[in-house]
Design a protein around this motif. Structure first.
Motif, PDB file in Angstrom:
ATOM      1  N   ALA A 205       0.845  -1.192   0.000  1.00 54.98           N
ATOM      2  CA  ALA A 205       0.000   0.000   0.000  1.00 54.98           C
ATOM      3  C   ALA A 205       0.881   1.242   0.000  1.00 54.98           C
ATOM      4  CB  ALA A 205      -0.917   0.003   1.219  1.00 54.98           C
ATOM      5  N   GLU A 206       0.575   2.151  -0.906  1.00 60.13           N
ATOM      6  CA  GLU A 206       1.264   3.443  -0.938  1.00 60.13           C
ATOM      7  C   GLU A 206       0.217   4.540  -0.892  1.00 60.13           C
ATOM      8  OE1 GLU A 206       4.320   6.065  -3.710  1.00 60.13           O
ATOM      9  OE2 GLU A 206       4.528   3.881  -3.570  1.00 60.13           O
ATOM     10  N   PHE A 207       0.359   5.428   0.081  1.00 62.86           N
ATOM     11  CA  PHE A 207      -0.607   6.486   0.318  1.00 62.86           C
ATOM     12  C   PHE A 207       0.156   7.779   0.497  1.00 62.86           C
ATOM     13  CE2 PHE A 207      -4.830   7.698   1.894  1.00 62.86           C
ATOM     14  CZ  PHE A 207      -5.628   6.725   1.321  1.00 62.86           C
ATOM     15  N   GLY A 208      -0.093   8.763  -0.355  1.00 55.99           N
ATOM     16  CA  GLY A 208       0.660   9.999  -0.219  1.00 55.99           C
ATOM     17  C   GLY A 208       0.194  11.049  -1.195  1.00 55.99           C
ATOM     18  N   GLY A 209       0.996  12.113  -1.310  1.00 52.18           N
ATOM     19  CA  GLY A 209       0.655  13.191  -2.209  1.00 52.18           C
ATOM     20  C   GLY A 209       1.227  14.505  -1.736  1.00 52.18           C
ATOM     21  N   ALA A 210       0.619  15.606  -2.186  1.00 52.41           N
ATOM     22  CA  ALA A 210       1.115  16.943  -1.870  1.00 52.41           C
ATOM     23  C   ALA A 210      -0.040  17.846  -1.485  1.00 52.41           C
ATOM     24  CB  ALA A 210       1.863  17.528  -3.066  1.00 52.41           C
ATOM     25  N   LEU A 211       0.168  18.635  -0.420  1.00 49.49           N
ATOM     26  CA  LEU A 211      -0.779  19.653   0.013  1.00 49.49           C
ATOM     27  C   LEU A 211      -0.119  21.007  -0.160  1.00 49.49           C
ATOM     28  CD1 LEU A 211      -2.151  18.039   3.315  1.00 49.49           C
ATOM     29  CD2 LEU A 211      -2.993  17.758   0.969  1.00 49.49           C
ATOM     30  N   LEU A 212      -0.748  21.878  -0.947  1.00 54.28           N
ATOM     31  CA  LEU A 212      -0.187  23.188  -1.270  1.00 54.28           C
ATOM     32  C   LEU A 212      -1.140  24.249  -0.717  1.00 54.28           C
ATOM     33  CD1 LEU A 212       0.644  22.433  -5.025  1.00 54.28           C
ATOM     34  CD2 LEU A 212       1.992  21.851  -2.994  1.00 54.28           C
ATOM     35  N   ASP A 228      -1.275  -6.478   9.049  1.00 52.61           N
ATOM     36  CA  ASP A 228      -1.798  -7.605   9.816  1.00 52.61           C
ATOM     37  C   ASP A 228      -1.254  -8.951   9.359  1.00 52.61           C
ATOM     38  OD1 ASP A 228      -3.335  -6.295  11.670  1.00 52.61           O
ATOM     39  OD2 ASP A 228      -5.191  -6.385  10.507  1.00 52.61           O
ATOM     40  N   SER A 229      -0.410  -8.944   8.309  1.00 54.82           N
ATOM     41  CA  SER A 229       0.051 -10.215   7.763  1.00 54.82           C
ATOM     42  C   SER A 229       1.544 -10.159   7.448  1.00 54.82           C
ATOM     43  CB  SER A 229      -0.740 -10.564   6.500  1.00 54.82           C
ATOM     44  OG  SER A 229      -0.468 -11.884   6.069  1.00 54.82           O
ATOM     45  N   VAL A 230       2.113 -11.316   7.179  1.00 58.17           N
ATOM     46  CA  VAL A 230       3.553 -11.454   6.960  1.00 58.17           C
ATOM     47  C   VAL A 230       3.957 -10.841   5.613  1.00 58.17           C
ATOM     48  CG1 VAL A 230       5.420 -13.131   6.644  1.00 58.17           C
ATOM     49  CG2 VAL A 230       3.647 -13.539   8.361  1.00 58.17           C
ATOM     50  N   GLY A 231       5.117 -10.172   5.609  1.00 60.13           N
ATOM     51  CA  GLY A 231       5.749  -9.767   4.362  1.00 60.13           C
ATOM     52  C   GLY A 231       5.100  -8.599   3.646  1.00 60.13           C
ATOM     53  N   GLY A 232       4.254  -7.851   4.308  1.00 63.30           N
ATOM     54  CA  GLY A 232       3.633  -6.698   3.669  1.00 63.30           C
ATOM     55  C   GLY A 232       4.574  -5.504   3.630  1.00 63.30           C
ATOM     56  N   SER A 233       4.286  -4.555   2.760  1.00 62.45           N
ATOM     57  CA  SER A 233       5.095  -3.346   2.679  1.00 62.45           C
ATOM     58  C   SER A 233       4.190  -2.149   2.427  1.00 62.45           C
ATOM     59  CB  SER A 233       6.162  -3.457   1.582  1.00 62.45           C
ATOM     60  OG  SER A 233       5.570  -3.727   0.333  1.00 62.45           O
ATOM     61  N   SER A 234       4.659  -0.977   2.852  1.00 65.76           N
ATOM     62  CA  SER A 234       3.871   0.238   2.657  1.00 65.76           C
ATOM     63  C   SER A 234       4.791   1.442   2.573  1.00 65.76           C
ATOM     64  CB  SER A 234       2.865   0.432   3.801  1.00 65.76           C
ATOM     65  OG  SER A 234       3.535   0.627   5.041  1.00 65.76           O
ATOM     66  N   LYS A 235       4.287   2.477   1.884  1.00 62.87           N
ATOM     67  CA  LYS A 235       4.984   3.758   1.794  1.00 62.87           C
ATOM     68  C   LYS A 235       3.965   4.869   2.016  1.00 62.87           C
ATOM     69  CE  LYS A 235       8.731   2.640  -1.443  1.00 62.87           C
ATOM     70  NZ  LYS A 235       9.357   3.001  -2.757  1.00 62.87           N
ATOM     71  N   GLN A 236       4.378   5.858   2.795  1.00 62.40           N
ATOM     72  CA  GLN A 236       3.599   7.083   2.923  1.00 62.40           C
ATOM     73  C   GLN A 236       4.545   8.239   2.598  1.00 62.40           C
ATOM     74  OE1 GLN A 236       0.538   7.334   6.129  1.00 62.40           O
ATOM     75  NE2 GLN A 236       1.606   5.568   6.978  1.00 62.40           N
ATOM     76  N   VAL A 237       4.381   8.797   1.423  1.00 62.07           N
ATOM     77  CA  VAL A 237       5.244   9.881   0.947  1.00 62.07           C
ATOM     78  C   VAL A 237       4.379  11.124   0.778  1.00 62.07           C
ATOM     79  CG1 VAL A 237       6.810  10.667  -0.866  1.00 62.07           C
ATOM     80  CG2 VAL A 237       6.771   8.248  -0.212  1.00 62.07           C
ATOM     81  N   TRP A 238       4.561  12.086   1.665  1.00 57.49           N
ATOM     82  CA  TRP A 238       3.776  13.312   1.643  1.00 57.49           C
ATOM     83  C   TRP A 238       4.688  14.525   1.567  1.00 57.49           C
ATOM     84  CZ3 TRP A 238      -1.452  13.536   1.254  1.00 57.49           C
ATOM     85  CH2 TRP A 238      -2.179  12.388   1.587  1.00 57.49           C
ATOM     86  N   ARG A 239       4.256  15.523   0.784  1.00 61.81           N
ATOM     87  CA  ARG A 239       4.970  16.786   0.703  1.00 61.81           C
ATOM     88  C   ARG A 239       3.973  17.922   0.963  1.00 61.81           C
ATOM     89  NH1 ARG A 239       8.261  13.636   1.285  1.00 61.81           N
ATOM     90  NH2 ARG A 239       9.966  13.008  -0.104  1.00 61.81           N
ATOM     91  N   ALA A 240       4.430  18.948   1.658  1.00 61.94           N
ATOM     92  CA  ALA A 240       3.590  20.118   1.934  1.00 61.94           C
ATOM     93  C   ALA A 240       4.377  21.376   1.615  1.00 61.94           C
ATOM     94  CB  ALA A 240       3.154  20.126   3.395  1.00 61.94           C
ATOM     95  N   VAL A 241       3.713  22.317   0.946  1.00 64.99           N
ATOM     96  CA  VAL A 241       4.296  23.630   0.680  1.00 64.99           C
ATOM     97  C   VAL A 241       3.310  24.667   1.220  1.00 64.99           C
ATOM     98  CG1 VAL A 241       5.122  25.255  -1.054  1.00 64.99           C
ATOM     99  CG2 VAL A 241       5.446  22.791  -1.401  1.00 64.99           C
ATOM    100  N   ALA A 242       3.793  25.553   2.092  1.00 64.31           N
ATOM    101  CA  ALA A 242       2.917  26.527   2.738  1.00 64.31           C
ATOM    102  C   ALA A 242       3.430  27.944   2.509  1.00 64.31           C
ATOM    103  CB  ALA A 242       2.811  26.243   4.235  1.00 64.31           C
ATOM    104  N   ALA A 243       2.519  28.821   2.098  1.00 67.32           N
ATOM    105  CA  ALA A 243       2.849  30.227   1.863  1.00 67.32           C
ATOM    106  C   ALA A 243       1.932  31.113   2.698  1.00 67.32           C
ATOM    107  CB  ALA A 243       2.701  30.558   0.379  1.00 67.32           C
ATOM    108  N   ASP A 244       2.287  32.395   2.791  1.00 69.06           N
ATOM    109  CA  ASP A 244       1.476  33.408   3.466  1.00 69.06           C
ATOM    110  C   ASP A 244       1.239  33.018   4.936  1.00 69.06           C
ATOM    111  OD1 ASP A 244       1.271  34.783   0.967  1.00 69.06           O
ATOM    112  OD2 ASP A 244      -0.305  33.375   0.384  1.00 69.06           O
TER     113      ASP A 244
END
Length: 369
Positions: A205-212, A228-244
């Motif tokens: 499972a990969e869950f992520g994105g960008a909030l601007l 919940d099970s053997v050998g699973g993998s996951s990534k959560q890659v998030w980026r945020a850019v904030a102005a003002d």
């Protein structure tokens, strides 16, 4: 009229939430302007669904394998409001579906739509959703992936006003793959609230994105991935850019059950401040009960690197152009994972349009990090 009950910031999972913005969005006046979905379709085959203020527009839609039916939004604090008519994509074993595009047009007030995506063993699908307009757009999506199924889900939150709240619940079977990417590049407040369970051996499972965010805008994600099970993998890659004076908040959690040995979990949360008046909150969490795992997390908030800016300017690149290139590279890191080139290019174009406005402000600054 049913009283709207919203979560309290006293709850840990809602500490950075903005319930006042949701309540205000639900009260936005209705617009008489004719909503148009044509500008938001990507050049892809497959089903096209249009929802106007939460109501399915059959005349402007092509269903394909998608059905419109009554669905349960679940028990989540916001998702429970999205119970009733919604859309469902159900695929038999080894089926492959052309991309499904869903455009949500909001003209004010509150609208709620549930959705279900169920892929049997070996099936594959791509789903792209786009939110435009103004109002409170509230969604509850339930995803079930059978063994070896593959789903690529991409969501563009481009509303000009109001609030977009997404409740995402997913179960990933053995050897199945879920890649979900979210982009907040509008002017509305947003909350991406995810609960993903990797229940089958070797699931991914990969869950992520960008909030601007800019002006006084607030966006956030709160996502939990449970193994919940053997050998699973996951990534959560998030980026945020904030102005003002805006605020972006990223909370990502990985839970590894006692029997989920050989789990590989990765979190990467990074924030970029364009002005010192902006705020970025990061909260990575790991809860591990197994002893044979590989889990890591990283969280950093910084600014544009003055040394990189100086180097680029010394090579004849203007400061504004250098700032744009560095910021675009920072955001692209979270969007490069979209496998379909047409979808990826659309997301990058949305991010570029946001950056063109945000980086035009003269107060963008950078020092070495």
């Amino acid at each position: 009229m049913t009283t709207l009950t919203l979560p309290s910031r006293r709850e840990e999972s809602w500490r950075w939430a903005d319930p006042e913005a949701i309540a205000a969005a639900a009260q936005l006046p209705w617009s008489d302007a004719e909503a148009d979905a044509d500008d938001h379709w990507l050049d892809l085959p497959g089903a096209r669904l249009v929802f106007v203020d939460g109501v399915f527009d059959a005349e402007r839609s092509t269903l394909g394998r998608v059905t419109v039916e009554a669905l349960d939004g679940g028990a989540h604090a916001l998702g429970q409001h999205a119970t009733g008519p919604g859309w469902a994509l159900r695929m038999a074993a080894d089926g492959v579906e052309d991309p499904v595009q869903v455009v949500h047009l909001a003209s004010g007030g509150a609208n709620h739509v549930p959705a279900a995506i169920e892929l049997a063993a070996g099936a594959a699908a791509t789903v792209i959703e786009t939110f435009v307009g103004s109002g409170w757009s509230n969604r509850a999506t339930r995803i079930a992936l059978g063994d070896g199924a593959r789903l690529m889900r991409s969501v563009r939150m481009l509303q000009a006003g109001g609030f977009v709240s997404l409740r995402e619940e997913a179960e990933v079977g053995a050897g199945a793959s879920l890649v979900a990417t979210f982009l907040g590049a509008g002017a509305a407040g947003t909350r991406v609230d995810g609960a993903v369970t990797v229940s089958g051996q070797g699931g991914f499972a990969e869950f992520g994105g960008a909030l601007l965010t800019r002006d006084d805008q607030r966006q956030e994600c709160a996502v939990t991935v449970r193994h919940d099970s053997v050998g699973g993998s996951s990534k959560q890659v998030w980026r945020a850019v904030a102005a003002d004076r805006s605020t972006a908040s990223l909370a990502a959690r990985v839970e590894v059950a006692r029997d989920a040995q050989q789990t590989d979990g990765e979190q990467s949360l990074r924030g970029l401040l364009l002005q010192r008046t902006a705020t970025i909150n990061l909260k990575p969490e790991l809860e591990i009960f197994a002893d044979d795992v590989k889990c890591a997390h990283g969280a950093t908030v910084g600014e544009l690197d003055a040394r990189a800016l100086f180097y680029m300017q010394s090579r004849g690149i203007s400061r504004v152009r250098a700032q744009a290139l560095l910021t675009r590279a920072f955001v692209a890191d979270s969007l490069d994972r979209i496998g379909d080139e047409t979808v990826r290019e659309a997301f990058v174009a949305d991010a570029d349009a946001w950056l063109d406005v945000a980086l035009a402000a003269p107060a963008v600054w950078g020092t070495s990090s």
